[in-house]
Design an enzyme around this catalytic site. Structure first.
Site, PDB file in Angstrom:
ATOM      1  N   GLU A   1       0.829  -1.211   0.000  1.00  0.00           N
ATOM      2  CA  GLU A   1       0.000   0.000   0.000  1.00  0.00           C
ATOM      3  C   GLU A   1       0.862   1.259   0.000  1.00  0.00           C
ATOM      4  O   GLU A   1       1.970   1.269   0.548  1.00  0.00           O
ATOM      5  CB  GLU A   1      -0.902   0.013   1.242  1.00  0.00           C
ATOM      6  CG  GLU A   1      -1.987  -1.034   1.155  1.00  0.00           C
ATOM      7  CD  GLU A   1      -2.869  -1.084   2.392  1.00  0.00           C
ATOM      8  OE1 GLU A   1      -4.090  -1.214   2.228  1.00  0.00           O
ATOM      9  OE2 GLU A   1      -2.356  -0.995   3.519  1.00  0.00           O
TER      10      GLU A   1
ATOM     11  N   CYS B   1       3.407   8.633   0.697  1.00  0.00           N
ATOM     12  CA  CYS B   1       4.031   7.735   1.668  1.00  0.00           C
ATOM     13  C   CYS B   1       4.165   6.367   0.994  1.00  0.00           C
ATOM     14  O   CYS B   1       3.169   5.780   0.592  1.00  0.00           O
ATOM     15  CB  CYS B   1       3.123   7.678   2.894  1.00  0.00           C
ATOM     16  SG  CYS B   1       3.682   6.532   4.146  1.00  0.00           S
TER      17      CYS B   1
ATOM     18  N   CYS C   1       6.842  -6.526   7.273  1.00  0.00           N
ATOM     19  CA  CYS C   1       8.009  -6.044   8.027  1.00  0.00           C
ATOM     20  C   CYS C   1       8.288  -7.036   9.144  1.00  0.00           C
ATOM     21  O   CYS C   1       7.348  -7.561   9.749  1.00  0.00           O
ATOM     22  CB  CYS C   1       7.694  -4.673   8.634  1.00  0.00           C
ATOM     23  SG  CYS C   1       9.102  -3.952   9.515  1.00  0.00           S
TER      24      CYS C   1
ATOM     25  N   CYS D   1       7.215  -4.271  15.661  1.00  0.00           N
ATOM     26  CA  CYS D   1       6.764  -3.253  16.614  1.00  0.00           C
ATOM     27  C   CYS D   1       5.325  -3.583  17.008  1.00  0.00           C
ATOM     28  O   CYS D   1       4.491  -3.879  16.152  1.00  0.00           O
ATOM     29  CB  CYS D   1       6.846  -1.860  15.998  1.00  0.00           C
ATOM     30  SG  CYS D   1       8.508  -1.458  15.439  1.00  0.00           S
TER      31      CYS D   1
ATOM     32  N   CYS E   1       2.072  -1.568  15.512  1.00  0.00           N
ATOM     33  CA  CYS E   1       2.039  -1.284  14.076  1.00  0.00           C
ATOM     34  C   CYS E   1       1.383  -2.430  13.301  1.00  0.00           C
ATOM     35  O   CYS E   1       1.778  -3.591  13.463  1.00  0.00           O
ATOM     36  CB  CYS E   1       3.477  -1.071  13.580  1.00  0.00           C
ATOM     37  SG  CYS E   1       3.612  -0.978  11.794  1.00  0.00           S
TER      38      CYS E   1
ATOM     39  N   GLY F   1       7.027  -1.540   5.853  1.00  0.00           N
ATOM     40  CA  GLY F   1       8.408  -2.017   5.792  1.00  0.00           C
ATOM     41  C   GLY F   1       9.409  -1.136   6.498  1.00  0.00           C
ATOM     42  O   GLY F   1       9.135   0.017   6.836  1.00  0.00           O
ATOM     43  N   GLU F   2      10.590  -1.723   6.742  1.00  0.00           N
ATOM     44  CA  GLU F   2      11.694  -1.024   7.392  1.00  0.00           C
ATOM     45  C   GLU F   2      12.727  -0.684   6.305  1.00  0.00           C
ATOM     46  O   GLU F   2      13.455  -1.569   5.833  1.00  0.00           O
ATOM     47  CB  GLU F   2      12.286  -1.931   8.488  1.00  0.00           C
ATOM     48  CG  GLU F   2      13.615  -1.491   9.042  1.00  0.00           C
ATOM     49  CD  GLU F   2      13.700  -0.020   9.414  1.00  0.00           C
ATOM     50  OE1 GLU F   2      12.937   0.435  10.259  1.00  0.00           O
ATOM     51  OE2 GLU F   2      14.560   0.690   8.828  1.00  0.00           O
TER      52      GLU F   2
ATOM     53  N   SER G   1      12.500   6.916   7.041  1.00  0.00           N
ATOM     54  CA  SER G   1      12.249   6.684   8.464  1.00  0.00           C
ATOM     55  C   SER G   1      12.688   5.274   8.856  1.00  0.00           C
ATOM     56  O   SER G   1      12.387   4.305   8.165  1.00  0.00           O
ATOM     57  CB  SER G   1      10.743   6.842   8.734  1.00  0.00           C
ATOM     58  OG  SER G   1      10.427   6.475  10.054  1.00  0.00           O
TER      59      SER G   1
ATOM     60  N   SER H   1      12.347   6.427  14.590  1.00  0.00           N
ATOM     61  CA  SER H   1      11.164   6.152  15.414  1.00  0.00           C
ATOM     62  C   SER H   1      11.624   5.810  16.825  1.00  0.00           C
ATOM     63  O   SER H   1      11.877   4.654  17.146  1.00  0.00           O
ATOM     64  CB  SER H   1      10.372   4.989  14.804  1.00  0.00           C
ATOM     65  OG  SER H   1       9.959   5.335  13.504  1.00  0.00           O
ATOM     66  N   LEU H   2      11.735   6.839  17.655  1.00  0.00           N
ATOM     67  CA  LEU H   2      12.241   6.638  19.018  1.00  0.00           C
ATOM     68  C   LEU H   2      11.159   5.975  19.886  1.00  0.00           C
ATOM     69  O   LEU H   2      11.360   4.929  20.468  1.00  0.00           O
ATOM     70  CB  LEU H   2      12.693   7.979  19.613  1.00  0.00           C
ATOM     71  CG  LEU H   2      13.508   7.842  20.887  1.00  0.00           C
ATOM     72  CD1 LEU H   2      14.850   7.191  20.628  1.00  0.00           C
ATOM     73  CD2 LEU H   2      13.705   9.206  21.555  1.00  0.00           C
TER      74      LEU H   2
ATOM     75  N   ASN I   1      -2.619   5.692  16.228  1.00  0.00           N
ATOM     76  CA  ASN I   1      -3.786   5.374  15.395  1.00  0.00           C
ATOM     77  C   ASN I   1      -4.191   3.927  15.642  1.00  0.00           C
ATOM     78  O   ASN I   1      -3.350   3.030  15.564  1.00  0.00           O
ATOM     79  CB  ASN I   1      -3.450   5.570  13.917  1.00  0.00           C
ATOM     80  CG  ASN I   1      -3.054   7.009  13.638  1.00  0.00           C
ATOM     81  OD1 ASN I   1      -3.760   7.938  14.030  1.00  0.00           O
ATOM     82  ND2 ASN I   1      -1.904   7.213  13.005  1.00  0.00           N
TER      83      ASN I   1
ATOM     84  N   CYS J   1      -0.529   6.670   9.742  1.00  0.00           N
ATOM     85  CA  CYS J   1       0.720   6.022  10.164  1.00  0.00           C
ATOM     86  C   CYS J   1       0.439   4.733  10.901  1.00  0.00           C
ATOM     87  O   CYS J   1      -0.341   4.711  11.850  1.00  0.00           O
ATOM     88  CB  CYS J   1       1.464   6.903  11.170  1.00  0.00           C
ATOM     89  SG  CYS J   1       2.014   8.430  10.507  1.00  0.00           S
TER      90      CYS J   1
HETATM   91  N1  SAH Z   1       9.537   1.202   9.423  1.00  0.00           N
HETATM   92  C1  SAH Z   1       9.799   2.571   9.509  1.00  0.00           C
HETATM   93  C2  SAH Z   1       8.877   3.419   8.669  1.00  0.00           C
HETATM   94  C3  SAH Z   1       7.424   3.047   8.641  1.00  0.00           C
HETATM   95  S1  SAH Z   1       6.458   3.362  10.062  1.00  0.00           S
HETATM   96  C4  SAH Z   1       9.770   3.028  10.954  1.00  0.00           C
HETATM   97  O1  SAH Z   1       9.314   2.284  11.813  1.00  0.00           O
HETATM   98  O2  SAH Z   1      10.252   4.115  11.210  1.00  0.00           O
HETATM   99  C5  SAH Z   1       6.253   5.128  10.024  1.00  0.00           C
HETATM  100  C6  SAH Z   1       5.980   5.745  11.404  1.00  0.00           C
HETATM  101  O3  SAH Z   1       4.682   5.352  11.867  1.00  0.00           O
HETATM  102  C7  SAH Z   1       6.977   5.297  12.470  1.00  0.00           C
HETATM  103  O4  SAH Z   1       7.448   6.418  13.181  1.00  0.00           O
HETATM  104  C8  SAH Z   1       6.140   4.417  13.392  1.00  0.00           C
HETATM  105  O5  SAH Z   1       6.648   4.460  14.711  1.00  0.00           O
HETATM  106  C9  SAH Z   1       4.777   5.033  13.255  1.00  0.00           C
HETATM  107  N2  SAH Z   1       3.665   4.131  13.615  1.00  0.00           N
HETATM  108  C10 SAH Z   1       3.627   2.783  13.495  1.00  0.00           C
HETATM  109  N3  SAH Z   1       2.430   2.326  13.911  1.00  0.00           N
HETATM  110  C11 SAH Z   1       1.700   3.396  14.310  1.00  0.00           C
HETATM  111  C12 SAH Z   1       0.372   3.579  14.806  1.00  0.00           C
HETATM  112  N4  SAH Z   1      -0.446   2.553  14.960  1.00  0.00           N
HETATM  113  N5  SAH Z   1      -0.055   4.826  15.082  1.00  0.00           N
HETATM  114  C13 SAH Z   1       0.767   5.899  14.873  1.00  0.00           C
HETATM  115  N6  SAH Z   1       2.008   5.800  14.371  1.00  0.00           N
HETATM  116  C14 SAH Z   1       2.479   4.561  14.107  1.00  0.00           C
HETATM  117 FE1  SF4 Z   2       8.143  -2.221  10.712  1.00  0.00          FE
HETATM  118 FE2  SF4 Z   2       8.112   0.451  11.062  1.00  0.00          FE
HETATM  119 FE3  SF4 Z   2       5.935  -1.026  11.576  1.00  0.00          FE
HETATM  120 FE4  SF4 Z   2       8.056  -1.202  13.179  1.00  0.00          FE
HETATM  121  S1  SF4 Z   2       6.765   0.624  12.830  1.00  0.00           S
HETATM  122  S2  SF4 Z   2       6.858  -2.935  12.385  1.00  0.00           S
HETATM  123  S3  SF4 Z   2       9.706  -0.995  11.705  1.00  0.00           S
HETATM  124  S4  SF4 Z   2       6.875  -0.735   9.587  1.00  0.00           S
END
Ligand code: SAH
Ligand code: SF4
Length: 343
Positions: free
Chosen positions: A93, A106, A113, A117, A120, A160-161, A192, A215-216, A291, A335
């Site tokens: 997507e 985006c 991935c 996390c 996510c 994806g990462e 990111s 993504s801290l 979200n 996100c």
């Molecule tokens: N894999 C990469 C980029 C994709 S995620 C990464 O993790 O950085 C893009 C951003 O969305 C990241 O900062 C992640 O922490 C955030 N994210 C993931 N799941 C989310 C959610 N359910 N609600 C809000 N932000 C989220």
């Molecule tokens: Fe992968 Fe980024 Fe989602 Fe973590 S937040 S599972 S690194 S896509």
């Protein structure tokens, strides 16, 4: 024999391909322009190439790496979520968001991935494979053809990462940025990462010009490890130490992303600690209220979010604070909501 994808070749690779097959090198530049400047989706559209070259290309390559499977339109914003199918039937997507004079896209860098996390939706679907440079670029090309407004910004924040597919991601960013390619400014491209330390180091050492977002998402290792398991290997201090070497300037500061999760990382102490980290770096802090993805996590209430942001503003010396109220919530395009498990 399965045809090779030509989309994703950079100029050097096209030159080698032309020369090896006794076509003149300047044809490579024409093919490059057709693919990335004009967004050609059919080899036969390249109407200034000689017939023998067209025939050679047609016999040996495909140019379209993705088919549009479905488009969802938000009712509240000018946001579209596009579901693409790869030639081997995988689903990914992308999201296209138009707001005032900005058109941000985006894009995905992998099918699924494996960073896992816990907050996510992509993480929950697991990992299938990396996307090729051509598949990454094709998301942009097809969205350009779909929309009237030119793309102004590209963020590698879809599925994806990106740093676990480093070479294809950087190669695609180079084609996006190349004035002979898609000619997008370096500060309009953001990559990111969840914190793949060796690749962050490589990225900084190579002086890659694109914006970097990290993504801290937590201020203590105990919490970060719980929600981003790779923190066990590459912890907060290791990441911050590496970011100390990031060559920040006014136009390109590293960005710390922080997803706010109710009762997990949203306390006043977290806000104080996050501002301490951010003051140490010269950076932007991007707060993303969580979200919903239908699991145990939830978004803090508005008062908690506002208190958190207030503390960040109060302590702000060497950073800027942004709050990303995500777009496309009504179509699960915000996100962290991208997943193709149940399509
Ligand atoms: N894999 C990469 C980029 C994709 S995620 C990464 O993790 O950085 C893009 C951003 O969305 C990241 O900062 C992640 O922490 C955030 N994210 C993931 N799941 C989310 C959610 N359910 N609600 C809000 N932000 C989220
Ligand atoms: Fe992968 Fe980024 Fe989602 Fe973590 S937040 S599972 S690194 S896509």
């Amino acid at each position: 024999m399965r045809q090779k994808q030509i989309k994703g070749f950079n100029l050097d690779e096209l030159i080698v391909m032309c020369e090896e097959n006794n076509f003149s090198a300047f044809r490579a530049k024409q093919i490059y322009h057709w693919m990335y400047r004009h967004g050609a989706l059919d080899i036969l559209d390249m109407n200034n190439l000689p017939d023998d070259l067209l025939k050679y290309l047609k016999n040996n390559f495909t140019i379209k790496t993705l088919e549009i499977e479905r488009i969802q339109n938000s009712n509240t914003e000018d946001t579209k979520k596009i579901l693409f199918k790869t030639t081997d039937g995988k689903l990914i997507e992308s999201v296209s968001m138009i707001d005032k004079n900005l058109h941000t896209v985006c894009i995905s860098s992998q099918v699924g991935c494996n960073v896992d996390c816990k907050f996510c939706a992509t993480g929950i679907m697991g990992f299938t494979r990396n996307l090729s440079c051509g598949e990454i670029i094709d998301q942009i090309i097809q969205i350009t053809n779909l929309r009237e407004e030119a793309i102004t910004n590209v963020v590698y924040m879809g599925m994806g990462e990106p740093f676990l597919n480093y070479n294809e991601v950087i190669k695609s960013a180079n084609i996006l940025h190349d004035p002979n390619g898609m000619n997008l400014g370096k500060n309009r491209i953001t990559i990111s990462t969840s914190g793949i330390l060796p690749k962050i180091k490589q990225y900084i050492d190579e002086r890659q010009p694109y914006k970097l977002a990290i993504s801290l998402n937590a201020t203590t290792d105990a919490i970060r490890t719980k929600i981003i398991p790779i923190n066990k290997k590459w912890n907060i201090e290791m990441i911050l130490n590496e970011l100390d070497h990031y060559p920040s300037d006014k136009k390109n500061m590293v960005m710390l992303e922080y997803v706010l999760l109710k009762d997990i990382n949203d306390s006043k102490e977290d806000a104080e600690k996050l501002s301490f980290y951010a003051n140490r770096l010269h950076c932007k802090v991007n707060i993303i209220p969580f979200n919903d993805i239908g699991n145990q996590y939830s978004r803090p209430d508005d008062d908690t979010i506002n208190d958190f942001i207030h503390i960040l503003h109060k302590n702000q010396e060497n950073y800027q604070t942004l709050v990303r109220w995500s777009k496309g919530l009504d179509i699960d395009a915000a996100c962290g909501q991208l997943s193709t498990v149940s399509q």
